[in-house]
Motif scaffolding. Structure first.
Motif, short mmCIF file in Angstrom:
data_model
loop_
_atom_site.label_atom_id
_atom_site.label_comp_id
_atom_site.label_asym_id
_atom_site.label_seq_id
_atom_site.Cartn_x
_atom_site.Cartn_y
_atom_site.Cartn_z
N PHE A 1 15.32 18.84 24.62
CA PHE A 1 15.09 19.50 23.34
C PHE A 1 16.16 20.54 23.02
N SER B 1 17.28 21.60 19.39
CA SER B 1 17.04 22.98 18.97
C SER B 1 16.91 23.87 20.20
N LEU C 1 13.58 25.82 20.04
CA LEU C 1 12.40 25.04 20.40
C LEU C 1 12.37 24.79 21.91
N TYR D 1 11.08 27.84 23.60
CA TYR D 1 9.64 27.95 23.38
C TYR D 1 8.88 27.08 24.38
N LEU D 2 9.32 25.85 24.58
CA LEU D 2 8.65 24.95 25.51
C LEU D 2 8.78 25.43 26.95
N HIS E 1 3.08 24.13 16.35
CA HIS E 1 4.41 24.73 16.41
C HIS E 1 5.47 23.67 16.70
N VAL E 2 5.23 22.82 17.72
CA VAL E 2 6.22 21.82 18.11
C VAL E 2 6.39 20.78 17.01
N ALA F 1 8.18 22.29 13.97
CA ALA F 1 9.60 22.50 14.21
C ALA F 1 10.37 21.19 14.14
N VAL F 2 9.82 20.15 14.74
CA VAL F 2 10.49 18.84 14.72
C VAL F 2 10.59 18.32 13.29
#
Length: 646
Positions: free
Chosen positions: A413, A417, A420, A423-424, A636-637, A640-641
Motif C-alpha cells: 500500500f 499511498s 494509507l 495507517y494500516l 477509512h480504508v 481512501a482507496v
C-alpha cells in the motif's frame, strides 16, 4: 609442419624429442630455471616474483602472436573504482537469461566462473561480467559511433563470437595489459602487476625453437615436457613460447576450451612466470602464463579434487572493473522495467531507507540515473499511480527489462499511498487489506497471508457454489431457491444461508470442492458454523476477480450474482458501499460477528466501477473492541482507496 591460423597470428606447435629437449634445456637453463624448479618441486619459492626475461637478442623479432601490440608501452593505471561487493550480494546475482544458453553450452561454471555483475545495457549491447572475462550480446544503440579509445570496442574486435547465439566473449586480459593495471593477477597481495606481465610479452623475450623438432598433434604430449608454440621469427629463425605440460593438458580439455585452445586462448604471449601471492591462509606459490585472449594460473598451495595443484583461468573481471571502471550503462528514455520479486525501493542506493515496497512484475520506469555501490549496480526508478508519482533506488538484480506480458503487478500500500500504508501499519496484524486495480492490473496488499473470520461474507462463496451446482445440473434456481438467494445476499439472512449451505450444496465439503475446481486457495469452510469459516482477503479478491472477468459461471448467473450484490440493503453497506464514489456501481458484501473471545470481526468486500475505472477490494478486521471500531477501519480504508483510484 602443422600450422593453425587464429586472428592473424599463426601458432605452430612443436613437440620435442627427449634428446633435443635435453639439449634445449641445458642451453636455456638460466632462462627458465625459475619455471622449471616450480614445475618439478614442491618447495616454496622465496623472494620477489620472477618473470623469466629471456635473452634479449640484437636482431629484431617479428611477432606473429600479437605481442607486438605492447612494445614500448609504458602506460600504467592505478585502480580507482570501488568494486567490492559482499559475498551475500554476489550470491544473489544470477546468469542473465540472455546468456544462459551460451553459459551452459560453453561450460561457463568452469571456464567463466560465477557472475560478478548483473547484465546491463551498454552502447554496444548487453554485457555481463563473470569471474573470468565478460559476455557481450552485441546490439549497437542508434546514434552510437565508434570511438578509438572505447575499451569495449577494442575488446569486441579481439573477442570470440559464438556463431549460434552471436554472443562475444571479451578478453579482459588485453585491456588490463594495455592499461598497465597496477593490480596483481592473484587473488591476494603480490608485487607482480599486470604492468609487469605486459613487459614479459615483449617479443624479444620469445625463445628460440628447439634445434631438432617434431610436428605435434594438438593433444597432450607423451613425455610430459610441454609444447613449444611458434610466435614469430628472429634473424629468419622461429621463436616462440613453451607451454608447460600441466597448462597444455588444461587448455586442451573440452570443457575449458569448447572451441579449441587456439580459438579460446590463442597463442601464448609469455613463458610460464613464477610469482607468490599473500592469501588469507598464507603465501601461495603461483605460476601464470599469458595467452592472446586469456591467462592460465597454477596455485601450488591449493589442490584440486585429484590432489594436484589447482589450475584455472585467471580471474580478470574484478581487476578490469577496478582499473577501468564499468562501461557506461545505456538506457532508453523512460525505459520500462519490471520487478522480479519482493523489492524495497530506497531513498538512496544501498544504505538508504525504504520508501516503498513492491512485489512481482510491478512496472517501473528508469529516468536514466544509475549508481555503482560496493560493486553493485543500482537504478533510479519511478512509478505512477492514478493521482501520484514516486521515486526510489532499486538494486539491478531485482529488475527485468523483459515485459512479463499481460499479468498483474504487485505492490504494498505504500506505493499507492504512504499515508494509507502508515495507517494500516499502526493498526497492526488485526487488519488485512487487498485491492486489485483492474484498470491498471495492479495489486496493493497489506498483511495478505493472515486468515480472518468470514461472518456474512461467507454468503458470497455459498451463492457461487450454489449457482455452479444448478449449472452442472442443467437447470435454473426455482422460486424457493431464488428467495433464499435473494434474502441471503440482499438482506443478509442467516437462516437462508444455512438452508443453502447445509441443505443444498453439501456444506463445507461442497464449498471446498468448488473452490478447488476454480483454483481458489485461502478459504477454509467451517463444517459446523459457516460464519466461522476462515479466509484471506486475497482469496475473496481472487474470487470476485474470477466473477468479474467472466471466468466462472454462465453470463446469466453472473448477471444474477451482480444484481443481488448491487442491491444490498442500506444498513449492510458499511465500508465498500457507503464510501463508493458518487455515480459508481458497487457489488459488495459485508460481514461481522463477535468472535469466541467476545471481540468483534468485521469485513467489507466488493467490486466498484466508475466509468472506465474498476477496482476490487477486501478489508478484514478482527479482535476489535466493538463493531463500530471494525466498521470505522473498513470505512477509512475503502474511502481512501476510492479517492486514490477513481
Amino acid at each position: 609442419m602443422q600450422e593453425r591460423q587464429e586472428t592473424g597470428h599463426p601458432a605452430k606447435v612443436k613437440k620435442r624429442s627427449s634428446f633435443s629437449f635435453f639439449v634445449y634445456t641445458i642451453g636455456l637453463l638460466l632462462v627458465v630455471i625459475g619455471g622449471a624448479l616450480f614445475l618439478n618441486s614442491s618447495s616454496p619459492i622465496p623472494g620477489r616474483p620472477v618473470a623469466s626475461p629471456g635473452i634479449l637478442a640484437t636482431p629484431a623479432t617479428v611477432a606473429t602472436n600479437g605481442a607486438d601490440l605492447w612494445i614500448d608501452d609504458a602506460t600504467t593505471t592505478a585502480p580507482d573504482f570501488d568494486f567490492s561487493p559482499s559475498n551475500s550480494a554476489t550470491e544473489g546475482i544470477r546468469v542473465s537469461p540472455l546468456f544462459e544458453g551460451y553459459y551452459t553450452s560453453h561450460h561457463g561454471a568452469v571456464n567463466l566462473g560465477a557472475p560478478v555483475t548483473v547484465a546491463f545495457p551498454t552502447n554496444w549491447g548487453w554485457l555481463q561480467f563473470f569471474e573470468s572475462d565478460a559476455l557481450l550480446l552485441p546490439e549497437v544503440q542508434p546514434g552510437h559511433a565508434f570511438h578509438e579509445v572505447d575499451p569495449l570496442q577494442a575488446l569486441m574486435t579481439s573477442g570470440v563470437q559464438d556463431s549460434v547465439t552471436g554472443i562475444t566473449r571479451l578478453p579482459l586480459l588485453q585491456a588490463l595489459l594495455t592499461s598497465g593495471s597496477q593490480l596483481s593477477p592473484g587473488n591476494g597481495v603480490s608485487s607482480l602487476t599486470y604492468a609487469d606481465l605486459r613487459k614479459a610479452t615483449n617479443p624479444d623475450r620469445m625463445l628460440p625453437a628447439p634445434v631438432t623438432r617434431v610436428s605435434a598433434a594438438l593433444s597432450t604430449t607423451s613425455e610430459g615436457q610441454g609444447v613449444f608454440i611458434e610466435g614469430g621469427s628472429r634473424a629468419g629463425k622461429a621463436v616462440g613460447h613453451q607451454i608447460p605440460q600441466q597448462f597444455w593438458s588444461y587448455i586442451n580439455q573440452a570443457d575449458i576450451a569448447p572451441d579449441g585452445w587456439e580459438t579460446d586462448f590463442g597463442p601464448p604471449l609469455t613463458e610460464a612466470l613464477v610469482f607468490s601471492s599473500a592469501e588469507p591462509d598464507g603465501i601461495h606459490h603461483m605460476l601464470v602464463q599469458l595467452f592472446w585472449r586469456d591467462a592460465v594460473v597454477l596455485d601450488e598451495n591449493a589442490l584440486d579434487a585429484s590432489g594436484q595443484p589447482r589450475i584455472s583461468r585467471l580471474k580478470t573481471s574484478v581487476a578490469y572493473l577496478r582499473t577501468l571502471d564499468p562501461p557506461p550503462v545505456a538506457l532508453q528514455p523512460q525505459q520500462g522495467v519490471w520487478t522480479q520479486g519482493d523489492t524495497s525501493l530506497l531513498d538512496v542506493p544501498e544504505t538508504g531507507q525504504a520508501v516503498a515496497h513492491v512485489g512481482l512484475h510491478f512496472p517501473l520506469t528508469l529516468p536514466g540515473d544509475v549508481a555503482w555501490n560496493a560493486g553493485m549496480l543500482w537504478y533510479h526508478v519511478q512509478w505512477s499511480v492514478p493521482h501520484d508519482v514516486g521515486a526510489g533506488w532499486v538494486e539491478a538484480s531485482s529488475l527485468s527489462f523483459d515485459s512479463p506480458g499481460n499479468v498483474p503487478g504487485w505492490a504494498s500500500f505504500d506505493v499507492l499511498s504512504p499515508a494509507l500504508a502508515r495507517y494500516l501499519v499502526n493498526l497492526g496484524d488485526n487488519v488485512d487489506a487487498v485491492v486489485y486495480d483492474v484498470t491498471r492490473q495492479h495489486y496493493y496488499t497489506y498483511n495478505t497471508s493472515a486468515q480472518f473470520i468470514t461472518g456474512s461474507s461467507m454468503k458470497v462463496p455459498i451463492m457461487l457454489t450454489f449457482l455452479d451446482m444448478t449449472e452442472r445440473e442443467g437447470r435454473e434456481p426455482d422460486t424457493d431457491e431464488m428467495s433464499l438467494l435473494t434474502t441471503m445476499i440482499e438482506n443478509s439472512n442467516n437462516d437462508s444461508a444455512s438452508a443453502l449451505y447445509y441443505g443444498e450444496i453439501g456444506g463445507a465439503v461442497g464449498v471446498a470442492s468448488y473452490l478447488q475446481r476454480i483454483g481458489i486457495t485461502g478459504l477454509n469452510p467451517d463444517p459446523d458454523a459457516w460464519g466461522y469459516s476462515l479466509i484471506t482477503p486475497l482469496a475473496m479478491v481472487n474470487l470476485l476477480t474470477l466473477l468479474y472477468n467472466g471466468q466462472i459461471l454462465t453470463a446469466n448467473d453472473r448477471t444474477l450474482a451482480f444484481s443481488l450484490m448491487e442491491q444490498i440493503e442500506s444498513d449492510q453497506q458499511v465500508g465498500v458501499g457507503d464510501t463508493a464514489p458518487a455515480g459508481s456501481v458497487a457489488a459488495m458484501k459485508d460481514g461481522w460477528l463477535p468472535g469466541p473471545d467476545g471481540l468483534w470481526a468485521m469485513n467489507s468486500s466488493g467490486i466498484v466501477t466508475l466509468g472506465k475505472e474498476t477496482y476490487i477490494i477486501s478489508v478484514y478486521t478482527q479482535e476489535q473492541n466493538s463493531l463500530m471500531d471494525g466498521q470505522t477501519i473498513a470505512q477509512h480504508v475503502c474511502g481512501a482507496v476510492a479517492s486514490l483510484l477513481t
